[in-house]
Design a protein around this motif. Structure first.
Motif, mmCIF file in Angstrom:
data_model
loop_
_atom_site.group_PDB
_atom_site.id
_atom_site.type_symbol
_atom_site.label_atom_id
_atom_site.label_comp_id
_atom_site.label_asym_id
_atom_site.label_seq_id
_atom_site.Cartn_x
_atom_site.Cartn_y
_atom_site.Cartn_z
ATOM 1 N N LEU A 94 53.256 38.022 61.676
ATOM 2 C CA LEU A 94 52.493 38.391 62.871
ATOM 3 C C LEU A 94 52.147 39.876 62.970
ATOM 4 O O LEU A 94 51.294 40.236 63.790
ATOM 5 N N LEU A 95 52.785 40.731 62.180
ATOM 6 C CA LEU A 95 52.579 42.172 62.353
ATOM 7 C C LEU A 95 51.830 42.787 61.177
ATOM 8 O O LEU A 95 51.850 42.248 60.067
ATOM 9 N N PRO A 96 51.158 43.941 61.386
ATOM 10 C CA PRO A 96 50.506 44.640 60.277
ATOM 11 C C PRO A 96 51.538 45.049 59.232
ATOM 12 O O PRO A 96 52.671 45.424 59.572
ATOM 13 N N ALA A 97 51.149 44.983 57.972
ATOM 14 C CA ALA A 97 52.075 45.302 56.884
ATOM 15 C C ALA A 97 52.189 46.810 56.680
ATOM 16 O O ALA A 97 51.268 47.573 56.984
ATOM 17 N N ASN A 98 53.357 47.232 56.180
ATOM 18 C CA ASN A 98 53.597 48.608 55.728
ATOM 19 C C ASN A 98 53.587 49.647 56.845
ATOM 20 O O ASN A 98 53.113 50.773 56.653
ATOM 21 N N TYR A 99 54.103 49.287 58.012
ATOM 22 C CA TYR A 99 54.280 50.249 59.107
ATOM 23 C C TYR A 99 55.711 50.158 59.627
ATOM 24 O O TYR A 99 55.938 49.892 60.813
ATOM 25 N N THR A 117 65.655 53.656 74.767
ATOM 26 C CA THR A 117 64.746 54.775 75.013
ATOM 27 C C THR A 117 65.076 55.949 74.096
ATOM 28 O O THR A 117 64.177 56.555 73.486
ATOM 29 N N ALA A 118 66.362 56.274 73.976
ATOM 30 C CA ALA A 118 66.764 57.380 73.098
ATOM 31 C C ALA A 118 66.396 57.075 71.650
ATOM 32 O O ALA A 118 65.847 57.932 70.940
ATOM 33 N N GLY A 119 66.674 55.850 71.206
ATOM 34 C CA GLY A 119 66.337 55.487 69.836
ATOM 35 C C GLY A 119 64.846 55.536 69.581
ATOM 36 O O GLY A 119 64.390 56.009 68.526
ATOM 37 N N GLY A 120 64.059 55.070 70.540
ATOM 38 C CA GLY A 120 62.609 55.111 70.395
ATOM 39 C C GLY A 120 62.070 56.522 70.370
ATOM 40 O O GLY A 120 61.181 56.850 69.564
ATOM 41 N N LEU A 121 62.590 57.397 71.223
ATOM 42 C CA LEU A 121 62.135 58.784 71.240
ATOM 43 C C LEU A 121 62.459 59.498 69.930
ATOM 44 O O LEU A 121 61.682 60.340 69.454
ATOM 45 N N LEU A 122 63.598 59.178 69.338
ATOM 46 C CA LEU A 122 63.954 59.786 68.053
ATOM 47 C C LEU A 122 63.056 59.285 66.927
ATOM 48 O O LEU A 122 62.802 60.011 65.957
ATOM 49 N N LEU A 123 62.575 58.044 67.041
ATOM 50 C CA LEU A 123 61.683 57.491 66.027
ATOM 51 C C LEU A 123 60.250 58.006 66.168
ATOM 52 O O LEU A 123 59.490 58.010 65.186
ATOM 53 N N LEU A 124 59.869 58.426 67.360
ATOM 54 C CA LEU A 124 58.482 58.786 67.636
ATOM 55 C C LEU A 124 57.932 59.853 66.692
ATOM 56 O O LEU A 124 56.870 59.652 66.072
ATOM 57 N N PRO A 125 58.584 61.020 66.522
ATOM 58 C CA PRO A 125 57.995 62.031 65.626
ATOM 59 C C PRO A 125 57.948 61.565 64.170
ATOM 60 O O PRO A 125 57.010 61.914 63.446
ATOM 61 N N LEU A 126 58.931 60.770 63.749
ATOM 62 C CA LEU A 126 58.928 60.284 62.368
ATOM 63 C C LEU A 126 57.756 59.346 62.123
ATOM 64 O O LEU A 126 57.067 59.444 61.097
ATOM 65 N N ALA A 127 57.510 58.436 63.065
ATOM 66 C CA ALA A 127 56.401 57.495 62.907
ATOM 67 C C ALA A 127 55.061 58.221 62.904
ATOM 68 O O ALA A 127 54.171 57.910 62.105
ATOM 69 N N LEU A 128 54.901 59.198 63.798
ATOM 70 C CA LEU A 128 53.638 59.936 63.868
ATOM 71 C C LEU A 128 53.406 60.793 62.626
ATOM 72 O O LEU A 128 52.268 60.962 62.175
ATOM 73 N N TRP A 129 54.483 61.310 62.076
ATOM 74 C CA TRP A 129 54.380 62.228 60.947
ATOM 75 C C TRP A 129 54.209 61.485 59.624
ATOM 76 O O TRP A 129 53.420 61.886 58.761
ATOM 77 N N LEU A 130 54.921 60.386 59.435
ATOM 78 C CA LEU A 130 55.001 59.751 58.123
ATOM 79 C C LEU A 130 54.059 58.566 57.939
ATOM 80 O O LEU A 130 53.842 58.135 56.800
ATOM 81 N N GLU A 131 53.514 58.028 59.030
ATOM 82 C CA GLU A 131 52.694 56.832 58.888
ATOM 83 C C GLU A 131 51.326 57.010 59.538
ATOM 84 O O GLU A 131 51.196 57.727 60.539
ATOM 85 N N PRO A 132 50.295 56.363 58.987
ATOM 86 C CA PRO A 132 48.955 56.453 59.583
ATOM 87 C C PRO A 132 48.899 55.641 60.870
ATOM 88 O O PRO A 132 49.790 54.831 61.154
ATOM 89 N N PRO A 133 47.841 55.829 61.675
ATOM 90 C CA PRO A 133 47.701 55.037 62.902
ATOM 91 C C PRO A 133 47.560 53.548 62.580
ATOM 92 O O PRO A 133 47.067 53.157 61.523
ATOM 93 N N LEU A 134 48.006 52.730 63.514
ATOM 94 C CA LEU A 134 47.863 51.287 63.356
ATOM 95 C C LEU A 134 46.387 50.890 63.382
ATOM 96 O O LEU A 134 45.574 51.530 64.056
ATOM 97 N N PRO A 135 46.026 49.833 62.675
ATOM 98 C CA PRO A 135 44.666 49.296 62.809
ATOM 99 C C PRO A 135 44.510 48.611 64.154
ATOM 100 O O PRO A 135 45.475 48.476 64.925
ATOM 101 N N ALA A 136 43.301 48.182 64.464
ATOM 102 C CA ALA A 136 43.077 47.431 65.703
ATOM 103 C C ALA A 136 43.966 46.185 65.696
ATOM 104 O O ALA A 136 43.993 45.437 64.716
#
Length: 295
Positions: free
Chosen positions: A28-33, A181-200
């Motif tokens: 159900l989810l986009p691959a490689n994110y 919330t804490a776990g998500g906030l810690l993941l936020l900069p890593l996801a933005l830095w290391l992975e491209p934006p999600l497709p539609a």
């Protein structure tokens, strides 16, 4: 049915539901994110629960909540996804199943719980059951993948034990909201830095994210942390063996994957190991932990 049995059965529903993560992610989810998926599983669920409880941790708890959020979510999910990409699924699952064995010794070190031989045997039996379920002779090894899988197992083990040691004077719902919330906030900069934006996103993608966030994170972790607060860590941790059992059964039922004789033996072995782990705790009162006063 005793209160303890009810607590065990209720807590067991969490890892049983976590077993759906693989099929939801792949179908159900986009691959490689991996980091983005982990982020969207944790942060929206955490913020939603915060809106419900409307309570932030006292300043004295901020450091502990960040540590728990990192161990139970950020590090754990990042390592599991990395292991999944670097190793065959069977190898990753088998190495990650070392987590209950780690818990036995960490609980002794940090909580003063005696190491019971039967608990160690139960953990080893469970690891063998998971290996029967998912390991194949063609499995290949990768040093980074092995390190990631072991780090994920250690992170979950330490997070489970510390979640028992650090019990704030709040409900399981609030405790879960803080950690997600804490776990998500810690993941936020890593996801933005290391992975491209999600497709539609498609309708299937939205359904997948909703399931992982609302059910696979928010609901199940409320149940899980409730169990951690009420039961011994060495009784809670082996319940995680149910995740690969559910994953294999769902693959057979929904994707038409085969269910071999060794896999059936693995399911029975896992069930036996969970029974042994609970039997090992009978008559042993949970450690009495001081609950810090709210500030």
């Amino acid at each position: 049915m005793t209160r303890r049995t009810t607590d065990v059965l209720l807590t067991a529903t969490a890892p049983a539901i976590w077993g759906s993560t693989y099929i939801v992610t792949t179908e159900l989810l986009p691959a490689n994110y991996p980091l983005t998926v982990a982020l969207l599983r944790a942060l929206p669920a955490g913020l939603l629960l915060l809106l419900i409880v409307r309570q932030l941790p006292a300043r004295a708890w901020w450091g502990r909540i960040l540590v728990l959020g990192a161990l139970n979510f950020s590090i754990l999910w990042a390592m599991l996804f990395l292991a999944a990409y670097r190793l065959p699924g069977g190898v990753a699952a088998t190495l990650t199943s070392l987590q209950p064995l780690f818990v036995v010794f960490l609980a002794s070190l940090l909580l003063g719980v005696p190491v019971r031989a039967l608990a160690v045997v139960a953990a080893l039996v469970g690891i063998g059951g998971v290996a029967l379920l998912v390991l194949t002779p063609q499995a290949t090894l990768d040093a980074l993948g092995i390190a990631a899988a072991l780090a994920g197992a250690a992170s979950m083990a330490l997070g489970t034990v510390l979640s028992r040691r650090w019990q704030p004077p709040v409900s399981a719902l609030t405790f879960t909201a803080w950690q997600l919330t804490a776990g998500g906030l810690l993941l936020l900069p890593l996801a933005l830095w290391l992975e491209p934006p999600l497709p539609a996103l498609t309708a299937a993608n939205w359904i997948g994210f909703a399931w992982l966030g609302l059910i696979g994170a928010a609901l199940t972790y409320i149940v899980w942390f409730r169990g951690v607060a009420r039961l011994e860590p060495s009784a809670v941790a082996p319940l995680a063996f149910l995740s690969p059992v559910t994953a294999v059964i769902l693959g057979w039922a929904l994707l038409g994957q085969s269910l071999s004789v060794p896999q059936v033996a693995g399911i029975l072995t896992v069930i036996a190991s969970i029974w042994l782990s609970q039997h090992a705790q009978r008559g042993a009162p949970p450690p009495v932990l001081a609950r810090p006063a709210a500030r």
